[in-house]
Design a protein around this motif. Structure first.
Motif, short mmCIF file in Angstrom:
data_model
loop_
_atom_site.label_atom_id
_atom_site.label_comp_id
_atom_site.label_asym_id
_atom_site.label_seq_id
_atom_site.Cartn_x
_atom_site.Cartn_y
_atom_site.Cartn_z
N UNK A 1 37.75 39.09 49.09
CA UNK A 1 38.01 40.64 48.89
C UNK A 1 39.02 40.76 47.97
N UNK A 2 40.11 39.74 47.98
CA UNK A 2 41.13 39.84 47.12
C UNK A 2 40.65 39.44 45.56
N UNK A 3 40.00 38.42 45.39
CA UNK A 3 39.44 38.40 44.28
C UNK A 3 38.70 39.32 43.61
N UNK A 4 37.75 39.77 44.47
CA UNK A 4 37.16 41.18 43.87
C UNK A 4 37.91 42.27 43.41
N UNK A 5 39.12 42.53 44.20
CA UNK A 5 40.05 43.60 43.67
C UNK A 5 40.74 43.16 42.50
N UNK A 6 41.19 41.89 42.47
CA UNK A 6 41.81 41.52 41.23
C UNK A 6 40.75 41.51 40.03
N UNK A 7 39.59 41.21 40.02
CA UNK A 7 38.74 41.48 39.09
C UNK A 7 38.62 42.86 38.54
N UNK A 8 38.33 43.56 39.57
CA UNK A 8 38.29 45.37 39.58
C UNK A 8 39.57 45.80 38.60
N UNK A 9 40.46 45.31 38.83
CA UNK A 9 41.76 45.64 38.21
C UNK A 9 41.94 44.79 36.80
N UNK A 10 41.25 44.07 36.51
CA UNK A 10 41.08 43.26 35.03
C UNK A 10 42.48 42.24 35.24
N UNK A 11 42.88 42.08 36.17
CA UNK A 11 44.11 40.77 36.32
C UNK A 11 43.22 39.30 36.58
N UNK A 12 43.65 38.52 35.78
CA UNK A 12 43.05 37.02 36.28
C UNK A 12 43.74 36.54 37.56
N UNK A 13 43.13 35.36 38.24
CA UNK A 13 43.66 35.04 38.99
C UNK A 13 45.00 34.10 38.79
N UNK A 14 45.91 33.93 39.76
CA UNK A 14 47.01 33.16 39.46
C UNK A 14 46.70 31.72 40.04
#
Length: 101
Positions: free
Chosen positions: A88-101
């Motif tokens: 869920x966290x990764x899906x939110x980050x992808x939706x916002x357009x931010x790369x994973x840290x």
């Protein structure tokens, strides 16, 4: 001496029951999802300890086996919850357009 042993085990079980209540409160109220996951993990550990203390109190060895099975199930449940949370966290980050840290 056996009576004192029984009283100590019952007191420990009462304290663990109180700790279980506080963990339940944290699992429901917790400010973050990670706090909730840790509280659920702690609830599983406390429940396992309660089963082991009950095995000591009743002098029944099979309850220790049940505690081990419960520990494995609790571990698997926490792993699955963590994987779901990470997804869920990764899906939110992808939706916002931010790369994973």
């Amino acid at each position: 001496m056996d009576k004192l042993y029984s009283i100590v085990i019952q007191g420990a079980m009462a304290l663990l029951g109180l700790a279980l209540f506080f963990c339940l409160f944290r699992a429901v109220k917790g400010p973050t999802t990670s706090d909730r996951i840790v509280a659920i993990n702690m609830m599983g550990t406390i429940t396992m300890l309660l089963i082991v203390l009950l095995a000591l109190l009743l002098k029944q060895g099979y309850l220790v086996d049940i505690a081990l099975i419960y520990a494995m199930l609790s571990f698997l449940a926490v792993v699955m919850l963590t994987k779901i949370y990470i997804g869920i966290y990764r899906a939110r980050k992808e939706k916002e357009g931010k790369p994973d840290a």
